[in-house]
Design a protein around this motif. Sequence first.
Motif, PDB file in Angstrom:
ATOM      1  N   VAL A  18      -5.103   5.773  -7.953  1.00 38.45           N
ATOM      2  CA  VAL A  18      -4.105   4.833  -7.442  1.00 38.45           C
ATOM      3  C   VAL A  18      -3.974   4.975  -5.924  1.00 38.45           C
ATOM      4  CG1 VAL A  18      -1.680   4.116  -7.525  1.00 38.45           C
ATOM      5  CG2 VAL A  18      -2.856   4.783  -9.633  1.00 38.45           C
TER       6      VAL A  18
ATOM      7  N   GLY B 169       0.822  -1.205   0.000  1.00 37.47           N
ATOM      8  CA  GLY B 169       0.000   0.000   0.000  1.00 37.47           C
ATOM      9  C   GLY B 169       0.858   1.258   0.000  1.00 37.47           C
TER      10      GLY B 169
ATOM     11  N   LEU C 196       2.372   1.674  -3.449  1.00 37.86           N
ATOM     12  CA  LEU C 196       1.373   2.174  -4.384  1.00 37.86           C
ATOM     13  C   LEU C 196       1.113   3.668  -4.170  1.00 37.86           C
ATOM     14  CD1 LEU C 196      -1.273  -0.705  -4.467  1.00 37.86           C
ATOM     15  CD2 LEU C 196       0.151   0.087  -6.362  1.00 37.86           C
TER      16      LEU C 196
ATOM     17  N   ALA D 288      -6.898   0.938   0.239  1.00 38.55           N
ATOM     18  CA  ALA D 288      -7.627  -0.323   0.352  1.00 38.55           C
ATOM     19  C   ALA D 288      -6.670  -1.491   0.574  1.00 38.55           C
ATOM     20  CB  ALA D 288      -8.459  -0.547  -0.905  1.00 38.55           C
ATOM     21  N   VAL D 289      -5.553  -1.503  -0.151  1.00 41.35           N
ATOM     22  CA  VAL D 289      -4.577  -2.588  -0.010  1.00 41.35           C
ATOM     23  C   VAL D 289      -3.941  -2.557   1.373  1.00 41.35           C
ATOM     24  CG1 VAL D 289      -2.353  -3.471  -0.841  1.00 41.35           C
ATOM     25  CG2 VAL D 289      -4.097  -2.744  -2.478  1.00 41.35           C
TER      26      VAL D 289
ATOM     27  N   VAL E 151      -6.655   3.042  -4.183  1.00 43.40           N
ATOM     28  CA  VAL E 151      -6.319   1.614  -4.203  1.00 43.40           C
ATOM     29  C   VAL E 151      -5.276   1.311  -3.135  1.00 43.40           C
ATOM     30  CG1 VAL E 151      -5.307  -0.246  -5.578  1.00 43.40           C
ATOM     31  CG2 VAL E 151      -6.915   1.357  -6.638  1.00 43.40           C
TER      32      VAL E 151
END
Length: 318
Positions: free
Chosen positions: A293, A137, A140, A299-300, A296
């Motif tokens: 991104v 995460g 990212l 969330a990760v 995301v």
Amino acid sequence: MVGLVIAVVAGLGMAAQSRVNGELGGRLDDVVLAAVISFGTGLLLLLLTLVFSARMRAGLVRVVPALRAGVLRPWHCLGGFAGATFVLGQAGTVTLIGVAMFTVGVVAGQTVSGLAVDRFGLGPAGARALTWPRGLGAALMVAAVGVAVSGDLVDADVERVWALVLPVLAGTGMAVQQAFNGRVGEAVGSPLTAALVNFTAGTTLLAVAWVVSLLFFGNAAPDTLPGEPALYLGGAIGVVFIAVAAVLVSWTGVLLFGLASVAGQLIGSVVIDHVAPATEGGVHATTLLGCAVALVAVAVAAVGGRRGGGRALEESAP
């Protein structure tokens, strides 16, 4: 999950604060004074709250005993120094590089710093293992920053690129600030007391810096102040954010709170730069992609945000 949602909403507020403080700094032509006003109004609001809040007063009484007992260390009360750097960066760079570009610079510093803060247990949640989801995460999120700023950097001059340094440094300090304020809030039993300690330290530092700028750098105090009330909302927004952060970092850890809040900042910054831009040129498509991104990434990281969640890259410190 409730903590993540609240953190995203708090991040939206911080994007608004960046726009307000940036505009105030431009109107005054004095970024340090703009930062003093932002922190000072927040401090004044907290002092008024202190009069009516018995819990806040009780928390303030507990600060010195907590320091004497070693529950708090003196440096835990200096989180406001990092906050002062953040507000100074808002006032000094937003009108130059825009809210979105300022925010992604903060994200870069805050993400890397948040990993270290959680790993070494500086926050009230204690040391947290670097799990694969949390590490991915964070990676990212850094990638999101690169994507988001790529469109701006293509057209940016050298001055704008160097202006990113201060937001990155401010973001690095933000993670430490959240950890320290969380420690204070947990030790004294009041997030508003933690906010008061934070704003007292930050306002003191900024006031000294402004006096130094007047005495030694030839700056002059303005004859008048802007009349728009909205330009003075930065301090109130900061109070809410600091109080919320002091509570939530105990639930989520510093890294996960930071990722969620900066995702909110990215979304808010894109909306603000579209509706009320601080610079010309609008919002690049790459900035929008970077925000996607970033969501995301949150969330990760949330998958490995719970204690024991995910496979650790290395064992958590005791």
